[in-house]
Structures are given as C-alpha cells and as structure tokens.
Write an enzyme that holds these catalytic residues in place. Structure first.
Site, PDB file in Angstrom:
ATOM      1  N   ASN A 121     -15.269  97.710  97.899  1.00 14.89           N
ATOM      2  CA  ASN A 121     -14.100  98.531  97.623  1.00 14.89           C
ATOM      3  C   ASN A 121     -12.806  97.813  98.016  1.00 14.89           C
ATOM      4  OD1 ASN A 121     -13.156 100.987  96.541  1.00 14.89           O
ATOM      5  ND2 ASN A 121     -12.859 101.845  98.579  1.00 14.89           N
ATOM      6  N   HIS A 153     -11.926  96.679 100.855  1.00 13.61           N
ATOM      7  CA  HIS A 153     -11.490  96.968 102.211  1.00 13.61           C
ATOM      8  C   HIS A 153     -12.216  96.022 103.162  1.00 13.61           C
ATOM      9  CE1 HIS A 153     -10.637 100.853 100.171  1.00 13.61           C
ATOM     10  NE2 HIS A 153      -9.540 100.775 100.883  1.00 13.61           N
ATOM     11  N   CYS A 207      -8.372  98.960 106.574  1.00  9.50           N
ATOM     12  CA  CYS A 207      -7.610  97.729 106.498  1.00  9.50           C
ATOM     13  C   CYS A 207      -7.784  97.152 105.100  1.00  9.50           C
ATOM     14  CB  CYS A 207      -8.070  96.733 107.551  1.00  9.50           C
ATOM     15  SG  CYS A 207      -7.073  95.234 107.639  1.00  9.50           S
TER      16      CYS A 207
END
Length: 273
Positions: free
Chosen positions: A173, A175, A210
């Site tokens: 994804n 991330h 993040c």
C-alpha cells in the site's frame, strides 16, 4: 505454523524480518489474501485492512552462524477492533527458548483511513483459525509487553535526522513496513552502546502511518528513573545502568513534528566470544 532456517546471523533485523515472513506465510496458508495484508473475503469486500498498533519483542539468546531456529506463530482476537499475533523462538536442536514476541493489529478502512470495529462476519472468518482457548507468548502478569511508553520530549540526548524510506521499506500500500521502524529507532542509538551491548527487548507503539515521501527524525534518550518525567525534568538523571541500559525513542515527521512511533529498548552486555 513452524519453520526452520539457517541464516539468523548478522543483526537483529534479520530476526524481525524472519518473524514477519513466518506470520505472512501462516496467514496465506490459512487462505487469507496474498497481498501482505492477511485480509479475509469480507474485509476485501468492505475495503478493510489490518494495521500494526504495537509490537513487543524479547530476545534471550542470539543464534550463531549455522544454528537452526524454529519459529512458532499463531493469531487470535484482541478486543472489538483488533487481532494479535504471538511468536515463540526456539533453538531447533536443543529446544531452548531464545525469544518471544507479540503484536497487535487494528482494523482500518482503506479508503477513509479510519479505525473500524471487527464485524461478526469478519470475526467468524478469522476466529475459526485461532486457538479456542487464549494462548499468550507472555502469560505473566505485568509483563513488559504491557508497559506503557511515555512520549520522549525535546531535547533528546541523541538524534538522527532526515531518514527517508527506500522502496524496499514499503508495503503493497506504499506505506512503510513496520519492521523498518525498528531500524530507524536503532539509527539514533549511541555508538558506544551498539559497540558493547546487544538488544534485549524492544517495544514499539505505532501512532501514525508513514508514507513514501515522508522525511523522519529519530530521537533517543535514556529512560527516566520513575518512568513518568522527561530526562530534562530529572536534570539528566535517567535509568542508564552500565550493564543493562534502557532507552526511550521517538520517530517523528521532520517538517511538522507529527509523532509516528514511540519506542522503548533494553540492552545487555554482549557476551564474551
């Protein structure tokens, strides 16, 4: 699920990546999705994913080169919005316990990025593969996996600024993978500790996602004596025993200071070789 393998040698991250891979393989073997999110059919239909909320790892003995390590892992329910996974690490030859770990994941809507309760349909799909009776890697009362981590405030004694994610650090994804945070936390550890000690335990609370373009600061200070005040409020007095020092950690977004992750580590003297 159990797996034996031979590499475990250079540094702590090898073990953490191995634990992550075993957990992912276990989820896939149960028929969950192969996209890295371990989602059930109902979760995919509703655009729901699991996101890491907390990890706690204790290593009692590091394997030597050519040692065979056995990792056992299982998952089970954790409240209305979460699930948990536990790990047991053993020396495959002697059966000696060399490590334990536990992690908590919460359910998030992939579109809105909001947490969501686990529905009965998802719970049915998930719990069929879980132990009927709760089984914990850390069954002891008041064990360290339950200890609250206080936020590390400025000024930190040690820092490493401007860390950026690599492509290899990202999940499907886009991330940052939760294992990457461990490496970032260690980046701001004082070199004299890295040279003379080895990581005994680490606890991480994940506070914010993040992203690929985020720039991250890693901050570290010795843990305060009573666990309630910052190091600066103690005039620098902290729990930093020479043989078993303990540290607090903070990962934050460089540009605006948003908290990404807070952590706690314990270290022990490296054994004589």
């Amino acid at each position: 699920m159990k797996c034996s393998f031979f590499y475990f040698c250079l540094f702590n991250l090898l073990e953490f990546h191995a634990m992550q891979e075993i957990g992912s393989n276990h989820a896939q073997s149960l028929g969950f999705s192969t996209d890295g999110f371990a989602t059930t059919p109902t979760m995919r239909k509703m655009h729901l994913i699991w996101v890491t909320a907390r990890m706690h790892i204790e290593i009692y003995k590091y394997p030597a080169w050519s040692d065979v390590v056995e990792i056992e892992t299982w998952c089970q329910s954790e409240g209305r919005i979460g699930t948990r996974r536990d790990w047991i690490l053993k020396d495959a030859t002697t059966g000696e316990l060399i490590g334990r770990a536990t992690g908590k994941w919460v359910m998030m809507n992939q579109d809105t990025r909001r947490l969501q309760k686990v529905s009965d349909d998802v719970r049915e799909e998930h719990l069929i593969f879980c132990p009927r009776e709760p089984r914990l890697a850390f069954p002891e009362k008041n064990n360290k996996s339950l200890k609250k981590i206080i936020k590390l405030e400025d000024p930190a004694q040690y820092s490493r600024l401007g860390l950026t994610p690599r492509r290899a650090d990202l999940d499907m994804n886009h991330h940052v993978n939760y294992v990457t945070y461990i490496g970032w936390v260690l980046e701001s550890m004082p070199q004299e500790i890295i040279d003379t000690h080895e990581l005994q335990s680490i606890t991480l609370d994940y506070r914010r996602e993040c992203l690929q373009d985020d720039v991250v600061d890693s901050l570290t200070s010795p843990e305060p004596i009573d666990g309630t005040k910052t190091v600066s409020e103690h005039n620098g007095t902290a729990r930093e025993d020479a043989d078993c020092p303990q540290f607090l950690h903070l990962l934050r977004v460089s540009c605006d200071g948003q908290e990404i992750n807070r952590g706690r580590t314990e270290w022990r003297k490296k054994p004589a070789r």
